[in-house]
Structures are given as structure tokens and as C-alpha cells.
Motif scaffolding. Structure first.
Motif, PDB file in Angstrom:
ATOM      1  N   LEU A   1       0.820  -1.202   0.000  1.00  0.00           N
ATOM      2  CA  LEU A   1       0.000   0.000   0.000  1.00  0.00           C
ATOM      3  C   LEU A   1       0.861   1.261   0.000  1.00  0.00           C
ATOM      4  O   LEU A   1       0.524   2.261  -0.650  1.00  0.00           O
ATOM      5  CB  LEU A   1      -0.930  -0.003   1.216  1.00  0.00           C
ATOM      6  CG  LEU A   1      -2.013  -1.088   1.232  1.00  0.00           C
ATOM      7  CD1 LEU A   1      -2.730  -1.096   2.577  1.00  0.00           C
ATOM      8  CD2 LEU A   1      -2.999  -0.891   0.096  1.00  0.00           C
ATOM      9  N   ASP A   2       1.975   1.201   0.722  1.00  0.00           N
ATOM     10  CA  ASP A   2       2.882   2.346   0.758  1.00  0.00           C
ATOM     11  C   ASP A   2       3.450   2.632  -0.633  1.00  0.00           C
ATOM     12  O   ASP A   2       3.550   3.791  -1.047  1.00  0.00           O
ATOM     13  CB  ASP A   2       4.019   2.083   1.749  1.00  0.00           C
ATOM     14  CG  ASP A   2       5.000   3.238   1.810  1.00  0.00           C
ATOM     15  OD1 ASP A   2       4.630   4.308   2.345  1.00  0.00           O
ATOM     16  OD2 ASP A   2       6.135   3.091   1.305  1.00  0.00           O
ATOM     17  N   ARG A   3       3.793   1.583  -1.364  1.00  0.00           N
ATOM     18  CA  ARG A   3       4.296   1.776  -2.723  1.00  0.00           C
ATOM     19  C   ARG A   3       3.236   2.435  -3.602  1.00  0.00           C
ATOM     20  O   ARG A   3       3.539   3.357  -4.373  1.00  0.00           O
ATOM     21  CB  ARG A   3       4.720   0.433  -3.328  1.00  0.00           C
ATOM     22  CG  ARG A   3       5.223   0.548  -4.765  1.00  0.00           C
ATOM     23  CD  ARG A   3       5.667  -0.797  -5.322  1.00  0.00           C
ATOM     24  NE  ARG A   3       6.162  -0.635  -6.668  1.00  0.00           N
ATOM     25  CZ  ARG A   3       5.417  -0.654  -7.769  1.00  0.00           C
ATOM     26  NH1 ARG A   3       4.095  -0.825  -7.654  1.00  0.00           N
ATOM     27  NH2 ARG A   3       5.951  -0.506  -8.970  1.00  0.00           N
ATOM     28  N   THR A   4       2.001   1.958  -3.496  1.00  0.00           N
ATOM     29  CA  THR A   4       0.926   2.556  -4.277  1.00  0.00           C
ATOM     30  C   THR A   4       0.749   4.022  -3.917  1.00  0.00           C
ATOM     31  O   THR A   4       0.535   4.883  -4.788  1.00  0.00           O
ATOM     32  CB  THR A   4      -0.392   1.796  -4.035  1.00  0.00           C
ATOM     33  OG1 THR A   4      -0.212   0.426  -4.408  1.00  0.00           O
ATOM     34  CG2 THR A   4      -1.525   2.390  -4.841  1.00  0.00           C
ATOM     35  N   MET A   5       0.845   4.329  -2.628  1.00  0.00           N
ATOM     36  CA  MET A   5       0.715   5.709  -2.177  1.00  0.00           C
ATOM     37  C   MET A   5       1.823   6.585  -2.766  1.00  0.00           C
ATOM     38  O   MET A   5       1.570   7.698  -3.241  1.00  0.00           O
ATOM     39  CB  MET A   5       0.780   5.744  -0.644  1.00  0.00           C
ATOM     40  CG  MET A   5       0.529   7.100  -0.028  1.00  0.00           C
ATOM     41  SD  MET A   5      -1.227   7.492  -0.028  1.00  0.00           S
ATOM     42  CE  MET A   5      -1.211   9.022   0.914  1.00  0.00           C
ATOM     43  N   ARG A   6       3.038   6.098  -2.760  1.00  0.00           N
ATOM     44  CA  ARG A   6       4.170   6.860  -3.300  1.00  0.00           C
ATOM     45  C   ARG A   6       3.966   7.159  -4.781  1.00  0.00           C
ATOM     46  O   ARG A   6       4.331   8.231  -5.264  1.00  0.00           O
ATOM     47  CB  ARG A   6       5.473   6.082  -3.110  1.00  0.00           C
ATOM     48  CG  ARG A   6       5.960   5.987  -1.674  1.00  0.00           C
ATOM     49  CD  ARG A   6       7.180   5.066  -1.603  1.00  0.00           C
ATOM     50  NE  ARG A   6       7.596   4.793  -0.252  1.00  0.00           N
ATOM     51  CZ  ARG A   6       8.561   5.447   0.391  1.00  0.00           C
ATOM     52  NH1 ARG A   6       9.192   6.425  -0.220  1.00  0.00           N
ATOM     53  NH2 ARG A   6       8.890   5.114   1.623  1.00  0.00           N
ATOM     54  N   LEU A   7       3.405   6.190  -5.499  1.00  0.00           N
ATOM     55  CA  LEU A   7       3.247   6.332  -6.944  1.00  0.00           C
ATOM     56  C   LEU A   7       2.017   7.146  -7.334  1.00  0.00           C
ATOM     57  O   LEU A   7       2.033   7.826  -8.364  1.00  0.00           O
ATOM     58  CB  LEU A   7       3.158   4.952  -7.597  1.00  0.00           C
ATOM     59  CG  LEU A   7       4.415   4.089  -7.531  1.00  0.00           C
ATOM     60  CD1 LEU A   7       4.119   2.701  -8.089  1.00  0.00           C
ATOM     61  CD2 LEU A   7       5.563   4.744  -8.290  1.00  0.00           C
ATOM     62  N   CYS A   8       0.963   7.067  -6.536  1.00  0.00           N
ATOM     63  CA  CYS A   8      -0.330   7.594  -6.971  1.00  0.00           C
ATOM     64  C   CYS A   8      -0.855   8.795  -6.192  1.00  0.00           C
ATOM     65  O   CYS A   8      -1.727   9.510  -6.696  1.00  0.00           O
ATOM     66  CB  CYS A   8      -1.384   6.473  -6.929  1.00  0.00           C
ATOM     67  SG  CYS A   8      -0.969   5.061  -7.979  1.00  0.00           S
ATOM     68  N   ASP A   9      -0.419   8.995  -4.958  1.00  0.00           N
ATOM     69  CA  ASP A   9      -0.920  10.138  -4.209  1.00  0.00           C
ATOM     70  C   ASP A   9      -0.507  11.423  -4.918  1.00  0.00           C
ATOM     71  O   ASP A   9       0.673  11.608  -5.242  1.00  0.00           O
ATOM     72  CB  ASP A   9      -0.356  10.131  -2.792  1.00  0.00           C
ATOM     73  CG  ASP A   9      -0.778  11.369  -2.026  1.00  0.00           C
ATOM     74  OD1 ASP A   9      -1.972  11.518  -1.751  1.00  0.00           O
ATOM     75  OD2 ASP A   9       0.110  12.196  -1.706  1.00  0.00           O
ATOM     76  N   PRO A  10      -1.442  12.344  -5.210  1.00  0.00           N
ATOM     77  CA  PRO A  10      -1.089  13.545  -5.966  1.00  0.00           C
ATOM     78  C   PRO A  10      -0.087  14.443  -5.265  1.00  0.00           C
ATOM     79  O   PRO A  10       0.749  15.065  -5.920  1.00  0.00           O
ATOM     80  CB  PRO A  10      -2.435  14.252  -6.157  1.00  0.00           C
ATOM     81  CG  PRO A  10      -3.333  13.683  -5.109  1.00  0.00           C
ATOM     82  CD  PRO A  10      -2.879  12.265  -4.914  1.00  0.00           C
ATOM     83  N   VAL A  11      -0.143  14.517  -3.935  1.00  0.00           N
ATOM     84  CA  VAL A  11       0.832  15.349  -3.216  1.00  0.00           C
ATOM     85  C   VAL A  11       2.232  14.752  -3.352  1.00  0.00           C
ATOM     86  O   VAL A  11       3.211  15.459  -3.607  1.00  0.00           O
ATOM     87  CB  VAL A  11       0.438  15.494  -1.736  1.00  0.00           C
ATOM     88  CG1 VAL A  11       1.523  16.245  -0.968  1.00  0.00           C
ATOM     89  CG2 VAL A  11      -0.892  16.222  -1.613  1.00  0.00           C
ATOM     90  N   THR A  12       2.326  13.438  -3.206  1.00  0.00           N
ATOM     91  CA  THR A  12       3.626  12.783  -3.320  1.00  0.00           C
ATOM     92  C   THR A  12       4.158  12.845  -4.744  1.00  0.00           C
ATOM     93  O   THR A  12       5.295  13.273  -4.987  1.00  0.00           O
ATOM     94  CB  THR A  12       3.523  11.317  -2.868  1.00  0.00           C
ATOM     95  OG1 THR A  12       3.013  11.269  -1.533  1.00  0.00           O
ATOM     96  CG2 THR A  12       4.876  10.640  -2.897  1.00  0.00           C
ATOM     97  N   ALA A  13       3.325  12.402  -5.709  1.00  0.00           N
ATOM     98  CA  ALA A  13       3.769  12.366  -7.098  1.00  0.00           C
ATOM     99  C   ALA A  13       4.095  13.760  -7.627  1.00  0.00           C
ATOM    100  O   ALA A  13       5.071  13.950  -8.362  1.00  0.00           O
ATOM    101  CB  ALA A  13       2.700  11.703  -7.963  1.00  0.00           C
ATOM    102  N   GLY A  14       3.286  14.739  -7.258  1.00  0.00           N
ATOM    103  CA  GLY A  14       3.508  16.086  -7.753  1.00  0.00           C
ATOM    104  C   GLY A  14       4.516  16.888  -6.969  1.00  0.00           C
ATOM    105  O   GLY A  14       5.182  17.772  -7.520  1.00  0.00           O
ATOM    106  N   GLY A  15       4.666  16.580  -5.680  1.00  0.00           N
ATOM    107  CA  GLY A  15       5.504  17.416  -4.834  1.00  0.00           C
ATOM    108  C   GLY A  15       6.924  16.965  -4.610  1.00  0.00           C
ATOM    109  O   GLY A  15       7.807  17.787  -4.334  1.00  0.00           O
ATOM    110  N   VAL A  16       7.180  15.666  -4.718  1.00  0.00           N
ATOM    111  CA  VAL A  16       8.526  15.162  -4.407  1.00  0.00           C
ATOM    112  C   VAL A  16       9.598  15.763  -5.311  1.00  0.00           C
ATOM    113  O   VAL A  16      10.658  16.190  -4.824  1.00  0.00           O
ATOM    114  CB  VAL A  16       8.554  13.622  -4.444  1.00  0.00           C
ATOM    115  CG1 VAL A  16       9.991  13.101  -4.497  1.00  0.00           C
ATOM    116  CG2 VAL A  16       7.862  13.055  -3.205  1.00  0.00           C
ATOM    117  N   PRO A  17       9.412  15.818  -6.646  1.00  0.00           N
ATOM    118  CA  PRO A  17      10.473  16.406  -7.472  1.00  0.00           C
ATOM    119  C   PRO A  17      10.802  17.848  -7.083  1.00  0.00           C
ATOM    120  O   PRO A  17      11.983  18.226  -6.996  1.00  0.00           O
ATOM    121  CB  PRO A  17       9.889  16.324  -8.892  1.00  0.00           C
ATOM    122  CG  PRO A  17       8.949  15.177  -8.842  1.00  0.00           C
ATOM    123  CD  PRO A  17       8.320  15.262  -7.485  1.00  0.00           C
ATOM    124  N   ALA A  18       9.780  18.648  -6.829  1.00  0.00           N
ATOM    125  CA  ALA A  18      10.018  20.042  -6.432  1.00  0.00           C
ATOM    126  C   ALA A  18      10.704  20.114  -5.076  1.00  0.00           C
ATOM    127  O   ALA A  18      11.593  20.942  -4.857  1.00  0.00           O
ATOM    128  CB  ALA A  18       8.692  20.808  -6.401  1.00  0.00           C
TER     129      ALA A  18
END
Length: 274
Positions: free
Chosen positions: A82-99
Motif C-alpha cells: 500500500l505504501d508503494r501505491t501511495m508513493r506512486l499515486c498520491d497527488p501530493v507525493t507524485a507532484g511534490g517530491v520532485p520540487a
């Protein structure tokens, strides 16, 4: 190893449904109490032995609990999935991590990405700077909504009706956090954060640590979380704080644009506030 550090959380579910009580067992498992004996789970569950056994078996079948030596239980491997899915799909994580990572690299400080979660603020990603002190915010940790830049900047952007409810329930805590002892003072403190576009705090969790954060929004303008940095106070002179805040706000703008690109996920409302 067993422990009772999360018993209070479970006790709040005494009048809850069976499903809520079963899921509440998961709150008991923490870094300080990672394993629980069956008898201890039964004792603190507030249910009969047979009912608690059913809860445990259902959680085991779902992969949320797994048996270990000595008749104890620990969190199960399904949580990793579930944590992997969250890392890949959560919009805050997917959109915010690179920035967040670019921000951390450019300013040479620890980057933090946080989201609003059930009346608290949770770190969903961090990028520790070389030589960063131990004990800084890291993925999976939660902090109060009223303390620290990452939290206060989220609080400041919640809708007025939520802020009124929060103030009514947490007035002493809000006053202790320096956010005002009455409703008007509270509103004024939060308005100042909104108008600045960022929050700055120092030594609110760890002595000598400066926090700078800016809010993150979904496509509808609802606050989702925050992006920011944690730095040693002596590494950022007073004259450099304004420039650092500008860089944090630029990273937040970049992250919000990426979150908006998540299409359907980007329209999700802000997380629940307790």
C-alpha cells in the motif's frame, strides 16, 4: 516485545463500530511498540476474546498483521504494498517530491513534503541535507496542526468554518502555540501567514532548527499540504530568510502545478481535519 503507547487512541473507539474497533488495533503498532502479544491485544481491545480473535484473523488475512515468534503480531507486508501505491499515486507525493528534492538541493537544507491528515500533519517525503541533525521530520511521522512552519501554513489556509470548529475544540493548545488566546487573535495570526504566503518558525520541535514552509493546493484551491525546509538556525542568517522563503514559495508553485497535472486525482478535497 509488547507495549501500550497507543492504548489511548484505541480507547477513543469504545463506542465505535466493529469495523472501527478492528482497524483501531492497527493504531497500537508503533516504533516503540512494534509487536503485540495476542493476550495484550485482547486486553486493550475492549471486546471479548472471540471477537478480538476474529479481528486479528481478518487483519492477518488482509496482510495487515503477521504473526511473529512468541505468539505476537506485527504489521504485515500488505502495508508495504500500500505504501508503494501511495508513493506512486498520491497527488501530493507524485507532484511534490520532485520540487521538494530540487528545493533541498538548491538551498542545501533538508526538504520536507507534508500533507494534512486527520487533524495532524504527516510528512510524506523528506530529503535530508548532509550533516542534518537527527530527529527532523521524516516520512510517516505526524505532528500537531498548531506547531511548526509545515503545520501552521496548512492551518492558515483551512476554510473559516473549519477554523472556528478547531478553535472551539483546541483553544488552550492554540494559545500555547502562540496563535492567539481568542478568536480574533487567532484569525489575525493566520491571516498574517496567508498574506505572507509562507510560514517561518524556529526551535518549535528541536532547539536551533529553523522551519520555512509554503502551502500546497489542489486544482480546486483546497489546501492539501505544505512544502518546505528545515535548517540549522546558525546556517541561515536573518538577512537570508527572505530569499529562502521566496525559494520555498517558488517550489510550492512548481509543486502545485504538478499536482494539478494529476488530472482526476488533483481534484481530491483536502484531507479530514479532526
Amino acid at each position: 516485545m509488547t507495549g501500550f503507547s497507543s492504548v489511548t487512541a484505541l480507547e477513543t473507539r469504545r463506542g465505535a463500530s466493529s469495523l472501527e474497533k478492528m482497524l483501531g488495533l492497527l493504531d497500537l503498532f508503533t516504533a516503540t511498540a512494534p509487536a503485540w502479544a495476542t493476550d495484550d491485544l485482547i486486553r486493550v481491545s475492549g471486546t471479548s476474546r472471540s471477537t478480538c480473535y476474529r479481528y486479528i484473523k481478518a487483519l492477518q488475512a488482509a496482510g495487515l498483521l503477521t504473526p511473529v515468534a512468541g505468539g505476537a503480531w506485527m504489521l504485515g507486508p500488505r502495508i508495504i504494498e500500500l505504501d508503494r501505491t501511495m508513493r506512486l499515486c498520491d497527488p501530493v507525493t507524485a507532484g511534490g517530491v520532485p520540487a521538494m528534492r530540487r528545493l533541498a538541493e538548491e538551498v542545501g537544507q533538508t526538504g520536507l513534503l507534508c500533507l494534512l491528515f486527520s487533524g495532524t500533519v504527516m510528512c510524506v517525503a523528506d530529503a535530508p541535507a548532509p550533516g542534518a541533525p537527527e530527529g527532523l521530520f521524516s516520512r510517516g511521522q505526524r505532528r500537531p496542526l498548531f506547531t511548526g512552519a509545515a503545520s501552521k501554513v496548512i492551518l492558515a489556509h483551512l476554510p473559516p468554518h473549519q477554523l472556528r470548529a478547531i478553535f472551539a475544540r483546541h483553544r488552550p493548545t492554540i494559545a500555547a502555540a502562540g496563535l492567539g488566546g481568542d478568536w480574533e487573535s487567532f484569525r489575525h495570526a493566520l491571516r498574517a501567514i496567508r498574506e505572507a504566503g509562507h510560514g517561518i518558525t524556529q526551535s518549535e520541535f528541536l532547539p536551533g532548527i529553523l522551519g520555512v514552509a509554503a502551502p500546497l493546493f489542489n486544482a480546486e484551491g483546497g489546501v492539501l499540504g505544505s512544502i518546505g525546509i528545515a535548517a540549522k538556525l546558525d546556517s541561515v542568517p536573518d538577512s537570508g530568510r527572505a530569499a529562502l522563503a521566496e525559494r520555498v514559495m517558488a517550489a510550492a508553485k512548481e509543486a502545485c502545478a504538478a499536482i494539478a497535472d494529476q488530472e482526476q486525482l488533483a481534484a481530491l478535497p483536502a484531507r479530514a481535519v479532526g
